[in-house]
Write a protein that holds these residues in place. Structure first.
Motif, PDB file in Angstrom:
ATOM      1  N   ARG A   1      -6.712  -4.645 -12.367  1.00 44.92           N
ATOM      2  CA  ARG A   1      -5.398  -4.167 -11.933  1.00 44.92           C
ATOM      3  C   ARG A   1      -5.195  -2.676 -12.193  1.00 44.92           C
ATOM      4  O   ARG A   1      -4.427  -2.012 -11.482  1.00 44.92           O
TER       5      ARG A   1
ATOM      6  N   ASP B   1      -2.229 -10.063  -4.080  1.00 47.75           N
ATOM      7  CA  ASP B   1      -1.736 -10.163  -5.448  1.00 47.75           C
ATOM      8  C   ASP B   1      -1.159 -11.543  -5.714  1.00 47.75           C
ATOM      9  O   ASP B   1      -0.328 -11.730  -6.600  1.00 47.75           O
TER      10      ASP B   1
ATOM     11  N   ALA C   1      -1.553 -15.375  -6.916  1.00 53.39           N
ATOM     12  CA  ALA C   1      -2.376 -16.056  -7.918  1.00 53.39           C
ATOM     13  C   ALA C   1      -3.296 -17.101  -7.304  1.00 53.39           C
ATOM     14  O   ALA C   1      -4.466 -17.221  -7.691  1.00 53.39           O
TER      15      ALA C   1
ATOM     16  N   GLU D   1      -5.951 -17.890 -16.808  1.00 52.52           N
ATOM     17  CA  GLU D   1      -4.671 -17.403 -16.295  1.00 52.52           C
ATOM     18  C   GLU D   1      -4.452 -15.950 -16.692  1.00 52.52           C
ATOM     19  O   GLU D   1      -3.967 -15.145 -15.883  1.00 52.52           O
ATOM     20  N   ARG D   2      -4.819 -15.596 -17.924  1.00 50.02           N
ATOM     21  CA  ARG D   2      -4.673 -14.208 -18.362  1.00 50.02           C
ATOM     22  C   ARG D   2      -5.569 -13.285 -17.542  1.00 50.02           C
ATOM     23  O   ARG D   2      -5.155 -12.191 -17.137  1.00 50.02           O
TER      24      ARG D   2
ATOM     25  N   ARG E   1      -4.257 -12.654 -14.040  1.00 44.59           N
ATOM     26  CA  ARG E   1      -3.146 -11.696 -14.008  1.00 44.59           C
ATOM     27  C   ARG E   1      -3.627 -10.259 -14.158  1.00 44.59           C
ATOM     28  O   ARG E   1      -2.890  -9.317 -13.842  1.00 44.59           O
TER      29      ARG E   1
END
Length: 227
Positions: free
Chosen positions: A61, A117, A119, A146-147, A150
């Motif tokens: 990101r 972007d 999920a 999940e982390r 992101r």
């Protein structure tokens, strides 16, 4: 990319490289200048079979490549087998020494850059890439996944057009190509030798037969009349 007709790739070979290339140099243009980013990829073929599908990547990101406005199309450079060709491998080199060269296969894929972007889109893209390279994502703790999801952003390049080139000695004689293939195998460059076997050998044999036919026709015109 300059591509002489005898170095052009067939649609079948283009799709083969799109499906087997593991990385690409993703080149994007920005107001600050061009940026090249080496990324692993997954190719998603066109469901209808009419187009060339799309290339799927992801970046962290914090990577500005997805944030900065893009100027025009993006370019993904995919590379197939490549390697040095020693001139001494050519059969003709014993009588007429020449120079070495570099053989290669490459596809330049162009298209708009689409940022994802979402999920679920990202999860599918990461799972596809993990499956492709044989990693079992079930081993990873779901919270950790999940982390990580992101922390990344998906990038897709729907392929609008390609420039494809296979420079594989197609302009040389069958004997020279056979020598180059044997030389490549002797130094362990089997992937390049295999693709030359598939592409260069039949091309050179057809070219050699055509030239022999032309020479035969010309000699026939030059023969003196009988009687």
């Amino acid at each position: 990319m300059y591509t002489p007709r005898h170095f052009a790739m067939t649609d079948e070979h283009v799709r083969s490289l799109l499906g087997t290339a593991e990385t690409a140099q993703l080149v994007t243009a920005h107001e600050t200048g061009p940026v090249a980013t080496l990324l692993p990829l997954t190719w998603r073929p066109d469901a209808a079979g009419e187009g060339l599908g799309s290339l799927v990547f992801h970046v962290t990101r914090v990577n500005p490549v997805w944030k900065e406005p893009h100027l025009g199309e993006a370019l993904a450079i995919l590379s197939g087998p490549d390697g040095y060709i020693d001139a001494d491998w050519y059969a003709s080199n014993a009588e007429a020494p020449g120079v070495p060269t570099w053989n290669y296969v490459t596809v330049h894929a162009y298209g708009p850059l689409v940022v994802h972007d979402d999920a679920e889109w990202l999860r599918a893209a990461v799972w596809d890439m993990s499956d492709r390279f044989g990693y079992d994502t079930d081993k990873v703790d779901p919270d950790a996944i999940e982390r990580m999801l992101r922390a990344i952003v998906g990038i897709e390049l729907p392929i609008a057009r390609v420039e494809a080139k296979a420079k594989l000695n197609q302009n040389r004689t069958p004997a020279d190509i056979a020598g180059a293939i044997a030389g490549l195998r002797s130094v362990g460059n089997v992937p390049l030798a295999d693709v030359m076997d598939e592409v260069s050998v039949p091309h050179a044999e057809q070219r050699h037969a055509l030239l022999a036919d032309i020479r035969g026709r010309n000699l026939g015109h030059l023969r003196p009349p009988v009687g």
